[in-house]
Motif scaffolding. Structure first.
Motif, short mmCIF file in Angstrom:
data_model
loop_
_atom_site.label_atom_id
_atom_site.label_comp_id
_atom_site.label_asym_id
_atom_site.label_seq_id
_atom_site.Cartn_x
_atom_site.Cartn_y
_atom_site.Cartn_z
N ALA A 236 0.77 -1.22 0.16
CA ALA A 236 -0.06 -0.23 0.19
C ALA A 236 0.69 1.22 0.10
O ALA A 236 0.46 2.42 -0.43
CB ALA A 236 -0.96 0.15 1.16
N ALA A 237 2.19 1.11 0.80
CA ALA A 237 2.88 2.45 0.72
C ALA A 237 3.51 2.49 -0.57
O ALA A 237 3.55 3.71 -1.11
CB ALA A 237 3.89 1.99 1.77
N VAL A 238 4.09 1.56 -1.29
CA VAL A 238 4.77 1.79 -2.63
C VAL A 238 3.51 2.24 -3.45
O VAL A 238 3.84 3.43 -4.32
CB VAL A 238 5.12 0.24 -3.07
N SER A 239 2.49 2.02 -3.56
CA SER A 239 1.41 2.30 -4.35
C SER A 239 0.91 3.74 -4.21
O SER A 239 0.74 4.64 -5.09
CB SER A 239 0.04 1.59 -4.14
N ALA B 234 4.61 7.35 5.51
CA ALA B 234 4.33 5.94 5.60
C ALA B 234 4.79 5.44 6.82
O ALA B 234 5.71 5.87 7.13
CB ALA B 234 4.92 4.91 4.43
N ILE B 235 3.76 4.63 7.63
CA ILE B 235 4.05 3.85 8.73
C ILE B 235 4.09 2.42 8.58
O ILE B 235 3.12 1.52 8.12
CB ILE B 235 2.89 4.39 9.82
N VAL B 236 5.26 1.81 8.58
CA VAL B 236 5.45 0.36 8.46
C VAL B 236 6.08 -0.29 9.61
O VAL B 236 6.62 0.25 10.62
CB VAL B 236 6.68 0.01 7.21
N PRO B 237 5.44 -1.51 9.90
CA PRO B 237 6.19 -2.30 11.25
C PRO B 237 7.48 -2.36 11.31
O PRO B 237 8.39 -2.20 10.20
CB PRO B 237 5.81 -3.82 10.79
N ALA B 238 8.30 -2.33 12.33
CA ALA B 238 9.69 -2.09 12.63
C ALA B 238 10.34 -3.19 11.78
O ALA B 238 11.45 -2.80 11.05
CB ALA B 238 9.81 -2.40 13.93
N ALA B 239 9.94 -4.40 11.66
CA ALA B 239 10.74 -5.44 10.96
C ALA B 239 10.43 -5.55 9.41
O ALA B 239 11.07 -6.27 8.72
CB ALA B 239 10.53 -6.74 11.48
N THR B 240 9.92 -4.56 8.98
CA THR B 240 9.67 -4.52 7.12
C THR B 240 11.24 -4.52 6.56
O THR B 240 11.93 -3.50 6.78
CB THR B 240 9.20 -3.17 6.87
N ILE C 216 10.93 -0.81 1.75
CA ILE C 216 10.97 0.55 1.97
C ILE C 216 11.65 1.27 0.87
O ILE C 216 11.17 2.47 0.67
CB ILE C 216 11.57 0.83 3.45
N LEU C 217 12.71 0.83 0.19
CA LEU C 217 13.40 1.68 -0.81
C LEU C 217 12.51 2.17 -1.83
O LEU C 217 12.70 3.34 -2.26
CB LEU C 217 14.57 0.76 -1.32
N PRO C 218 11.46 1.41 -2.26
CA PRO C 218 10.74 1.84 -3.44
C PRO C 218 9.93 3.17 -2.95
O PRO C 218 9.32 3.81 -3.72
CB PRO C 218 9.75 0.90 -3.94
N VAL C 219 9.57 3.20 -1.65
CA VAL C 219 8.78 4.23 -1.19
C VAL C 219 9.73 5.43 -1.11
O VAL C 219 9.22 6.42 -1.34
CB VAL C 219 8.07 3.95 0.25
N LEU C 220 10.53 5.24 -0.34
CA LEU C 220 11.64 6.57 -0.20
C LEU C 220 12.05 7.33 -1.84
O LEU C 220 12.19 8.32 -1.80
CB LEU C 220 12.85 6.02 0.27
N ALA C 221 12.37 6.19 -2.57
CA ALA C 221 12.79 6.75 -3.82
C ALA C 221 11.61 7.45 -4.65
O ALA C 221 11.90 8.42 -5.51
CB ALA C 221 13.10 5.48 -4.99
#
Length: 370
Positions: free
Chosen positions: A97-100, A114-120, A125-130
């Motif tokens: 959902a975060a990437v989308s 985006a709020i993601v679980p700690a162990a993600t 995560i990189l596609p979201v940050l990018a």
């Protein structure tokens, strides 16, 4: 579980009194599902041995690689039509959902957290940050991410982009899946899908009904290491309780305890029973084997969690039903980029022998990889 249907213009974020789920009564507008050139995703006949007759609705072809594009596109479209000056959005997510949302927010020029679980894993995560979004690691699983997202959205005045039944646009937008399947398939005699909170399965079923089809038996498939809906189905319970054991699965996208919103699971439970279907749980070993089978026989790179339906269908004891449609909800590109891919079968030995003989005559070394 009480579900209240409201007109599209009255749909608002959140649950109703006593946790009531709000669904939109109006059909999904054609602009969210009627694509003149081609559908959002293909319907493919599987070539996996034993799965002949199973049609795969492969959702990895979306802009961000998952069915969450359907949810985020419709939700953001409705939001911006109402609030064109929206200051930003908050998205709790285990990855897809975060990437989308990040892809759509980049195109709209909207700030996003985006709020993601700690162990993600970092590859999620990189596609979201990018795409320019901010990412916060917090908590063990989706339930805690949603709780923090609620607080943050309230504090910032940001809109919530959720993919649970807390957002009436989540199920509503997934009706596009059913609309497309109705146009692509002949008889749909069984519908199988991986399930976390459940809008993808319920929305697809409602989309089939909007297209004039009967709702077939529904099969919701969860990961055995976190399967609150499957546990309720197996025990004969009328309501789903949050998963209170350890979460022991790598299928992060469907590993949701449903803590704080178990009514989402109950909505799925009731729909499955009403259709004459079932809720199943598959092991991580079965998921890994299903992912390998999709690669080897159908050429499909699917996310680990997205293989849940295929994993269940591959069981010898699963009834073979002609006209089964299985939703594979996301691409496995995040796994693949991280080097997490199943090994492919070795080439036939006669071909390997011919290649080795050919390479032996070259002046430069050539390495045949396994």
């Amino acid at each position: 579980m009480r579900t209240v249907r409201v007109s599209r213009d009255k749909a608002r974020f959140g649950y109703g009194e006593g946790g009531t789920i709000i669904e939109i009564a109006d059909p999904l507008p054609p602009r969210y599902w009627d694509h003149p050139a081609n559908a959002w995703s293909p319907l493919l006949s599987s070539r996996i041995p034993g799965l002949e007759g199973v049609a795969i609705k492969y959702e990895g072809s979306h802009l961000s690689g998952s069915f969450k594009d359907r949810i985020m596109a419709a939700t953001l479209g409705e939001l911006l039509a109402r609030e064109p000056h929206c200051p930003g959005v908050v998205v709790p997510s285990s990855g897809n959902a975060a990437v989308s949302a990040a892809a759509l927010c980049a195109r709209a020029g909207l700030p996003m957290v985006a709020i993601v679980p700690a162990a993600t894993p970092q590859e999620r995560i990189l596609p979201v940050l990018a795409r320019g979004a901010l990412v916060v690691r917090f908590g063990e699983g989706p339930s805690q991410s949603y709780a923090l997202a609620d607080q943050l959205a309230e504090s910032l005045g940001f809109f919530r982009l959720y993919s649970t039944f807390a957002s009436p646009w989540a199920e509503w937008s997934c009706r596009s899946l059913g609309r497309e399947i109705a146009a692509q398939a002949g008889n749909v005699s069984r519908l199988v899908a991986p399930v976390s909170a459940g809008p993808v399965l319920i929305g697809t079923a409602n989309g089939l009904r909007e297209a004039g089809r009967d709702i077939p038996p529904l099969v919701a498939v969860q990961a055995a290491g976190c399967a609150p809906i499957a546990a309720a189905f197996a025990s004969g319970a009328q309501e789903v309780s949050p998963w209170d054991g350890a979460v022991e699965t790598a299928a992060a996208a469907i590993a949701d305890r449903l803590a704080g919103y178990p009514q989402d699971g109950t909505r799925v439970l009731e729909a499955v029973r009403g259709s004459g279907g079932s809720v199943e749980a598959v092991t991580d070993a079965e998921l890994a084997q299903a992912r390998a089978a999709l690669f080897a026989h159908d050429g499909i790179d699917a996310e680990f969690s997205a293989c849940a339906g295929i994993a269940w269908l591959r069981r010898p004891e699963t009834p073979k039903v002609e006209g089964t449609v299985c939703v594979v909800t996301a691409s496995g590109f995040k796994h693949t980029f991280a080097g997490d891919v199943p090994s492919s079968p070795a080439a036939p030995s006669p071909l390997r022998h011919r290649l080795e003989s050919f390479f032996a005559r070259l002046s430069e070394p050539a390495v045949l990889l396994d």
